[in-house]
Design a protein around this motif. Structure first.
Motif, short mmCIF file in Angstrom:
data_model
loop_
_atom_site.label_atom_id
_atom_site.label_comp_id
_atom_site.label_asym_id
_atom_site.label_seq_id
_atom_site.Cartn_x
_atom_site.Cartn_y
_atom_site.Cartn_z
N LEU A 286 0.70 -1.21 0.15
CA LEU A 286 0.06 -0.02 0.01
C LEU A 286 0.92 1.21 -0.15
CD1 LEU A 286 -2.78 1.46 0.44
CD2 LEU A 286 -2.20 1.20 2.99
N PHE A 287 1.94 1.18 0.85
CA PHE A 287 2.64 2.55 1.09
C PHE A 287 3.72 2.65 -0.09
CE2 PHE A 287 0.92 2.66 5.33
CZ PHE A 287 0.96 4.10 5.53
N ASP A 288 4.53 1.53 -0.46
CA ASP A 288 5.58 1.87 -1.43
C ASP A 288 5.06 1.86 -2.96
OD1 ASP A 288 7.15 1.67 0.55
OD2 ASP A 288 7.88 -0.22 0.41
N PHE A 289 3.98 0.86 -3.28
CA PHE A 289 3.67 1.07 -4.54
C PHE A 289 2.46 1.80 -4.97
CE2 PHE A 289 5.34 -3.61 -3.85
CZ PHE A 289 6.65 -3.06 -4.23
N ASN B 235 10.96 3.41 -1.58
CA ASN B 235 10.27 3.06 -0.84
C ASN B 235 10.18 3.95 0.28
OD1 ASN B 235 12.36 2.58 1.40
ND2 ASN B 235 13.15 1.05 -0.42
N CYS B 236 9.33 3.56 1.27
CA CYS B 236 8.75 4.80 2.29
C CYS B 236 10.08 4.68 3.38
CB CYS B 236 7.61 4.39 3.03
SG CYS B 236 6.17 5.08 1.91
N PHE B 237 10.84 3.60 3.58
CA PHE B 237 11.94 3.73 4.66
C PHE B 237 12.79 4.79 4.16
CE2 PHE B 237 11.47 -0.73 6.44
CZ PHE B 237 10.87 -0.02 7.81
N GLU B 238 13.16 4.99 2.64
CA GLU B 238 14.12 5.73 2.23
C GLU B 238 13.56 7.23 2.19
OE1 GLU B 238 15.73 3.86 -1.23
OE2 GLU B 238 16.52 2.29 -0.18
N ALA B 239 12.42 7.45 2.05
CA ALA B 239 11.63 8.71 1.49
C ALA B 239 12.18 9.89 2.66
CB ALA B 239 10.39 8.97 1.42
N PHE C 188 4.26 5.67 7.22
CA PHE C 188 4.68 4.20 7.14
C PHE C 188 5.08 3.66 8.64
CE2 PHE C 188 7.60 0.98 5.83
CZ PHE C 188 6.62 -0.10 5.66
N VAL C 189 6.11 4.27 9.26
CA VAL C 189 6.52 3.70 10.46
C VAL C 189 5.50 3.54 11.32
CG1 VAL C 189 7.88 4.08 12.40
CG2 VAL C 189 8.82 4.32 9.96
#
Lengths: 405, 148
Positions: A74-77, A106-110, A119-120
């Motif tokens: 959901l978050f990344d794509f 991806n949301c971790f890197e943004a 996301f977290v």
């Protein structure tokens, strides 16, 4: 009417004869199982099995089903490409703070407030917290927790605590804030000081565990083992150093019973509300503060100043300073931020350990101030500085001796 | 009397098999490579093989400790506890399969296809899942003790 001493006892005897049924109590299967879970020889394997179930459910429910199964997709794509495309002012400072890196995949890197922050908080931490509190509540309502307290009492006495210290210790695996409040069940100042310090330093919260499971799945066991060893070593030292008493306790162990769905639901919801109130605002605030520090150049300056300590003493890249600052706001956020920094597996383990044992998050900090007062908090902070210097440095030394640093 | 005698023999045999599975789990974990054997697969990872194997081994020990003087309630308690330990490990394995079977994966849709869903439940299975149906016999003895 005034009764003499003998008359009073006679009256008591008469009442008890009428109201109490005397006979031989026949042990039931429930009693037998209850005894088995308290005796060390049989209780320890059972506790190990319960912890296995706890951890396995936690990983499958939070990790496999919700985070990896639905939220990552959901978050990344869907959400990330959409917000990167539609948020106005790409390249501007507001875009950088709220959306983060426009090229992130991806949301971790943004690392924007509305990307990594959400996301977290929702995609990773929320499922982990739900799983944790659900299981903890089931164990409490079933009657297993008091038995675990009895079982572990002897071990915890070695570090100046008693069996019921298992309650704040386990609660802390969910969130340190209610765990600080739960330290009130410990009677003496010494016990409360030891427990608060240990939980703030060595026990990672559920949010942090959820992120660790995502970022360092293979080495997570090693990190947790290292923290567990630290919990007992420094607990032992604190018990010897801190003056005061650690009295025995008398626990009323209730019979095993089937948990009521309504009670479980209510308890989980109350705990989740606490999470929504304390954690989510801090995650979003953490992203904002760290991004402002990056944008203003303050982060680079701090990283350069602390570079000798970080690289020389702890053996981690100087860029780790960003996550260490973010850790003061939310430790889970900080671990997530580490994943974007290039480093070896061993540096990653050290960084995650440092984030865990260094300063507590601000919400825990406030709770500690409330529970311990200024003087106690200062003592805890001094202990933390000593622990982070010694324990973080020791890990670097281990890597050097193994030839991997 | 006969029921207790049967229980004693049954859980004695099950205890030996359970101990053997637990030891196999631990040995395979030390070896580092999972061992497939028909529809059975002994996992080699530290979590399921090591930690799980340790629990299976103790479940077997509980069975063996409980079979002597089986009619005594405390002895039956040990057998019940052995079964509960198997239920924990097998239950976690089954729950793991369920959570894996529902989402569609990175490439697929939100939910898994029927084929993919059913495919998750095909063999091989872990030793704990094999022991699960045999451990359920203890429910009969629990119901007997509750009627006493």
């Amino acid at each position: 009417m005034k009764l003499t001493f003998d008359e009073r006892w006679n009256l008591i005897e008469k009442i008890s004869k009428r109201t109490v049924t005397f006979g031989k109590y026949k042990h039931t299967l429930k009693d037998a199982i209850g005894e088995l879970t308290v005796k060390p020889l049989t209780g320890i394997p059972v506790a190990i099995a319960v912890l296995y179930g706890f951890w396995s459910f936690f990983s499958s429910f939070a990790g496999t089903l919700f985070t990896d199964g639905f939220f990552v997709k959901l978050f990344d794509f869907h959400y990330l490409p959409w917000i990167q495309q539609h948020f106005p002012g790409a390249g501007g400072w507001l875009y950088y703070i709220l959306v983060g890196d426009p090229a992130a995949g991806n949301c971790f890197e943004a690392f924007g407030v509305l990307t990594s922050g959400l996301f977290v908080a929702i995609g990773v931490v929320l499922p982990a917290i739900v799983a944790f509190y659900l299981l903890l509540t089931l164990l409490e309502d079933m009657g297993y927790m008091p038995r675990l307290a009895v079982l572990i009492d002897t071990v915890l006495h070695k570090i100046g605590l008693h069996g019921y210290a298992i309650v704040p210790s386990i609660l802390s695996l969910g969130c340190n804030v209610p765990a600080c409040a739960a330290c009130r069940i410990l009677e003496t100042k010494k016990e409360r000081f030891i427990m608060l310090t240990l939980l703030a330093v060595f026990i990672p919260c559920g949010a942090q565990l959820g992120i660790m499971r995502e970022v360092i799945p293979e080495t997570m066991g090693l990190v947790l083992l290292y923290l567990l060893i630290g919990y007992f070593i420094f607990g032992f030292v604190l018990n010897k150093v801190i003056p005061g008493e650690s009295p025995e306790i008398l626990i009323d162990v209730p019979p095993y019973q089937m948990p009521l769905l309504r009670n479980v639901g209510m308890k989980v919801w109350i705990r989740l509300k606490g999470f929504f109130r304390t954690a989510i605002p801090f995650v979003l605030l953490g992203c904002t503060v760290v991004n402002i520090l990056y944008l203003s150049g303050a982060m680079d300056w701090i990283a350069n100043v602390l570079s000798p300590v970080l690289s020389g003493w702890f053996g981690v890249p100087k860029e780790t300073i960003g996550p260490l600052i973010a850790a003061f706001l939310r430790k889970d956020l900080a671990v997530a931020q580490l994943s974007a920094i290039e480093m070896s597996k061993y540096q990653m383990i050290t960084s995650v350990v440092l984030i865990s044992i260094y300063f507590p998050c601000v919400a825990t900090f406030v709770m500690m101030l409330k529970e311990e007062g200024g003087k106690g908090l200062l003592g805890s902070m001094t202990t933390m500085v000593a622990v982070v210097t010694l324990y973080g440095g020791l890990l670097h030394l281990i890597w050097i001796l193994l030839g991997v640093a | 009397m006969i029921k207790n005698k049967f229980g004693s023999i049954y859980f004695g045999i099950l205890g030996m098999v359970t101990v053997a599975f637990g030891v196999a789990d631990l040995l395979v974990t030390i070896g580092g490579e999972s061992v497939p054997w028909g529809i059975l697969e002994i996992p080699a990872d530290m979590f399921r093989g090591g930690w799980g194997g340790f629990i299976i081994l103790f479940a077997g020990v509980f069975y063996l400790l409980g079979v002597k003087n089986f009619s005594e309630i405390h002895q039956q308690g040990k057998v019940v506890m052995g079964s509960i330990m198997i239920w924990i490990v097998a239950g976690c394995d089954i729950f793991g399969m369920i959570t894996e079977s529902i989402p569609g994966g990175e490439e697929g849709g939100w939910l898994n296809t029927l084929e993919g869903f059913l495919g998750t439940y095909t063999p091989p299975y872990s030793p704990a899942i094999f022991l699960l149906p045999f451990s359920l016999v203890v429910i009969y003895y629990i119901s007997l003790s509750s009627h006493k």
